[in-house]
Design an enzyme around this catalytic site. Structure first.
Site, PDB file in Angstrom:
ATOM      1  N   HIS A  33       0.773  -1.013   0.171  1.00 41.77           N
ATOM      2  CA  HIS A  33       0.007   0.063   0.205  1.00 41.77           C
ATOM      3  C   HIS A  33       0.888   1.307   0.153  1.00 41.77           C
ATOM      4  O   HIS A  33       1.584   1.393   0.923  1.00 41.77           O
ATOM      5  CB  HIS A  33      -0.976  -0.038   1.258  1.00 41.77           C
ATOM      6  CG  HIS A  33      -1.744   1.127   1.161  1.00 41.77           C
ATOM      7  ND1 HIS A  33      -1.890   1.877   2.435  1.00 41.77           N
ATOM      8  CD2 HIS A  33      -2.764   1.469   0.496  1.00 41.77           C
ATOM      9  CE1 HIS A  33      -2.848   2.826   2.386  1.00 41.77           C
ATOM     10  NE2 HIS A  33      -3.392   2.624   1.070  1.00 41.77           N
ATOM     11  N   HIS A  67      -9.304   7.019  -4.172  1.00 41.73           N
ATOM     12  CA  HIS A  67      -9.564   5.814  -4.459  1.00 41.73           C
ATOM     13  C   HIS A  67     -10.700   5.655  -5.184  1.00 41.73           C
ATOM     14  O   HIS A  67     -11.197   4.452  -5.764  1.00 41.73           O
ATOM     15  CB  HIS A  67      -9.749   5.112  -2.915  1.00 41.73           C
ATOM     16  CG  HIS A  67      -8.590   5.139  -2.010  1.00 41.73           C
ATOM     17  ND1 HIS A  67      -8.423   5.898  -1.093  1.00 41.73           N
ATOM     18  CD2 HIS A  67      -7.829   4.103  -1.751  1.00 41.73           C
ATOM     19  CE1 HIS A  67      -7.305   5.547  -0.439  1.00 41.73           C
ATOM     20  NE2 HIS A  67      -6.869   4.500  -0.953  1.00 41.73           N
ATOM     21  N   ARG A  92      -6.347  25.056  -2.105  1.00 44.54           N
ATOM     22  CA  ARG A  92      -5.696  23.910  -1.992  1.00 44.54           C
ATOM     23  C   ARG A  92      -5.783  23.355  -0.488  1.00 44.54           C
ATOM     24  O   ARG A  92      -4.995  23.952   0.294  1.00 44.54           O
ATOM     25  CB  ARG A  92      -4.125  24.477  -2.343  1.00 44.54           C
ATOM     26  CG  ARG A  92      -3.354  23.353  -2.812  1.00 44.54           C
ATOM     27  CD  ARG A  92      -3.062  22.338  -2.251  1.00 44.54           C
ATOM     28  NE  ARG A  92      -2.386  21.152  -2.874  1.00 44.54           N
ATOM     29  CZ  ARG A  92      -2.810  19.882  -2.766  1.00 44.54           C
ATOM     30  NH1 ARG A  92      -3.848  19.519  -2.269  1.00 44.54           N
ATOM     31  NH2 ARG A  92      -1.725  18.860  -3.303  1.00 44.54           N
ATOM     32  N   CYS A 136       1.353  27.863  -4.926  1.00 47.36           N
ATOM     33  CA  CYS A 136       1.346  26.427  -4.638  1.00 47.36           C
ATOM     34  C   CYS A 136       2.613  26.092  -5.371  1.00 47.36           C
ATOM     35  O   CYS A 136       2.909  26.563  -6.443  1.00 47.36           O
ATOM     36  CB  CYS A 136       0.249  25.874  -5.197  1.00 47.36           C
ATOM     37  SG  CYS A 136       0.327  23.892  -4.864  1.00 47.36           S
ATOM     38  N   TYR A 156       6.559  18.097  -1.207  1.00 38.92           N
ATOM     39  CA  TYR A 156       7.185  19.670  -1.492  1.00 38.92           C
ATOM     40  C   TYR A 156       8.679  19.673  -1.295  1.00 38.92           C
ATOM     41  O   TYR A 156       9.061  20.481  -0.725  1.00 38.92           O
ATOM     42  CB  TYR A 156       6.390  20.405  -0.678  1.00 38.92           C
ATOM     43  CG  TYR A 156       4.869  20.643  -0.493  1.00 38.92           C
ATOM     44  CD1 TYR A 156       4.259  21.036  -1.891  1.00 38.92           C
ATOM     45  CD2 TYR A 156       4.058  20.150   0.221  1.00 38.92           C
ATOM     46  CE1 TYR A 156       3.122  20.828  -2.451  1.00 38.92           C
ATOM     47  CE2 TYR A 156       2.637  20.216  -0.023  1.00 38.92           C
ATOM     48  CZ  TYR A 156       2.021  20.719  -1.224  1.00 38.92           C
ATOM     49  OH  TYR A 156       0.769  20.537  -1.515  1.00 38.92           O
TER      50      TYR A 156
END
Ligand code: MTE
Length: 588
Positions: free
Chosen positions: A135, A159, A234, A286, A424
């Site tokens: 996962h 998902h 965001r 962003c 990031y």
């Protein structure tokens, strides 16, 4: 026999697209089986580091599962496009199913690798013990162990894709007892995003839950300050509803060995009334702004932002420095502390909150201008933008401007949050998902020079009879470095003209330098009117900006491409068609 069946299922998963995953103690027998019989050599390389990196990356962004499943489906679907779960057709129980029926109590007993990890989905029971190790969201999958996955998938809407269900169906072992299904249905109806605020329909939605959206480019340059409704949003998690009457901001300065204790707790009223109100105009961008340009060159993982994940606003609030001083910060603390950590009040189902940190120096500096903002463009901070308090860190990537701020901690270490440690960050074009090691790269703080064309839009048509065209855009640089010039080309970059810069909406304010050196937090809008070229039916408009340190944008994307599509700041290009005038009709 069961072991062999499981191993063959894993073999299938592993062999598709060279899927690689680590060995967990529970899977060690399978791994041994593979390495001796099925997969020899480099093709089957167990890479714990790879999985950890991807797990970390995807867990926090809500992209849990998808990376593995994308691999499984040979890159068939993009992680950001998916149908809602409700529109999909899972292998729901049918009366003719020959699988055994389990009670919720039986399912609940399977919550560990030792006892097996079982989950339920739409009435089916699934033994996902083998999948746990693969996962990409790492251990977060264990939060659902012994229960329903729906509440988690509602939170991580990524998902909601058909191939996720396809994989899940491979693990089906039974059906959930009808009466337990009924109980679950009523529980599952709670949507963690149900209290998200309403948004303006003009916003282009990149992801609905959590909400991520940007304005159409042309709106960005209609006003120097971006209206709150149109400011990009965001969010990594549901928007928390905070009661302003009971809200408390905690500030902790533990000292080098945690001996100091105490700290400060401030109500919203205290923040507003005990500290002078400061106003700063600052652009927030962003790290993923213009990711779509990078995506066009080579596949990247992340929301497909256009050029609108940036906005400029006037923020008002208490200075972070003033509040830290009130909480007991002294210059002696700089001997042990290096960072200021921020924790948001938005949290995932496991209680993990959004977090980030900035260098202490930036937070306490007089001219760093960090704010604990309670107003945006003269209005109460909107819900989507962090009501009641967010930190504004001018010149710094959006990710560190933590919204719905709950806690501030002065520390010797950076925030341990996923978004600081495993997201990031920038990497070389040669770094891929097998080799990425997040520890090797610093967290993005100040952003590089950026500019983009907002008008005309890519693919727009202008009339030859207009004779000229006005080009518009924005330009900004991080770290308080002022934009000093924007060069614009209409022939793909062969020849250039200098655009006119604007620091306000007032026409007389053209070409102004408003900020003291190193404190240019706000963008410049730019404009250029050019005659339509006579010799072509298509113009390629290009812009590039220069900041006060003479940093310039790179000319192309390939050399700056990175697997997460951050820091996308190559020259911006749009193609514009010139519509020729209709020929006079000679017959008349
Ligand atoms: N703060 C919290 N608490 N939760 C978040 O999801 N997103 C961050 C930052 N602060 C985020 C957050 C990111 S990645 C960005 S780019 C900016 O907020 C976006 O700010 P905006 O939504 O006000 O435009």
């Amino acid at each position: 026999m069961l072991l062999l069946q499981r191993c063959s299922r894993l073999t299938r998963l592993c062999s598709i697209n060279s899927y690689r995953h680590p060995v967990t103690p529970a899977l060690a027998p399978c791994a041994a089986h593979f390495s001796s019989d099925t997969h020899r050599g480099s093709e089957f390389r167990w890479s714990r580091r790879w999985t950890q990196a991807v797990a970390g990356l995807l867990a926090g962004t809500g992209a849990v599962l998808v990376y593995a499943l994308n691999q499984h489906k040979a890159e068939k679907a993009d992680a950001i496009t998916g149908q809602p779960v409700d529109n999909l057709s899972p292998s729901s129980p049918s009366s003719s199913s020959s699988l055994p029926i389990f009670s919720q109590e039986e399912v609940s007993r399977h919550r560990s690798l030792q006892d097996g990890v079982w989950v339920t989905f739409k009435g089916g029971v699934y033994d996902i013990t083998e999948f746990v190790a693969m996962h990409p969201g790492g251990n977060k999958i264990m939060l659902a162990a012994g229960g329903a996955v729906e509440p988690f998938w509602a939170l991580y809407a990524v998902h909601n894709q058909e191939h996720v269900l396809e994989i899940l169906s491979e693990y089906k072992v039974g059906e959930l007892r009808a009466e337990d299904q009924k109980k679950q249905q009523s529980l599952n109806q709670s949507d963690p995003f149900s209290s998200d605020p309403e948004r303006h329909p003009v916003l282009r939605i990149n992801n609905l839950k959590p909400f991520n959206a940007e304005p159409p480019p042309e709106i960005l340059t209609e006003s120097y300050v971006t209206p709150n409704l149109f400011f990009f949003k965001r969010n990594h998690l549901p928007v928390p509803r905070v009661d302003p009457k009971t809200y408390k901001l905690q500030i902790e300065i533990p000292g080098p060995t945690g001996e100091r204790g105490g700290g400060l707790s401030l109500s919203l009223d205290e923040l507003k009334n005990k500290f002078p109100k400061h106003t700063v105009t600052a652009t927030i961008q962003c790290a993923g702004n213009r990711r779509s340009d990078m995506h066009k060159v080579k596949n990247v993982k992340g929301l497909n932002w256009g050029i609108g994940a940036i906005g400029n606003a006037t923020w008002s609030g208490a200075k972070l420095r003033d509040v830290l001083l009130a909480a007991g910060y002294t210059s002696d603390d700089a001997n042990w502390a290096r960072h200021v950590q921020f924790e948001g009040l938005d949290q995932d189902v496991g209680g993990t909150t959004y977090g980030a940190s900035i260098p202490l120096r930036k937070a306490v500096s007089e001219d760093g201008d960090c704010l604990l903002a309670y107003e945006m463009n003269g209005e109460e901070l909107p819900l989507d933008h962090g009501f009641p308090i967010r930190v504004i860190v001018p010149g710094t990537v959006g990710a560190r401007n933590v919204k719905w701020l709950g806690k501030i901690i002065i520390s010797d270490v950076e925030s341990s949050s996923h978004w600081q440690q495993n997201d990031y960050k920038g990497f070389s074009p040669c770094t891929d998902w097998d080799t990425v090691d997040y520890k090797t790269a610093p967290a993005i703080q100040e952003l590089p020079i950026q500019s983009a064309i907002t008008v005309p839009a890519d693919g727009a048509t202008v009339d030859r009879s207009d004779e000229e065209v006005t080009l518009k855009g924005y330009a900004w640089s991080g770290g308080g470095r002022e934009v000093v010039r924007v060069d614009v080309s209409i022939d793909g970059g062969k020849t250039w003209k200098i655009a006119q810069l604007k620091s306000s909406d007032k026409p007389q304010d053209d070409v102004v330098t408003t900020a003291p050196p190193g404190q240019a937090w706000a963008w410049k809008l730019w404009e250029l009117t050019v005659p339509l070229p006579a010799d072509t039916e298509e113009m390629e408009v290009v812009c590039k900006a220069v900041d006060s340190s003479y940093n310039m944008q790179p000319d192309s994307i390939l050399p700056i491409w990175n697997l997460r599509g951050v820091l996308s700041n190559a020259w911006h290009r749009v193609k514009v068609k010139i519509q020729e005038e209709e020929e006079e009709d000679d017959d008349e």
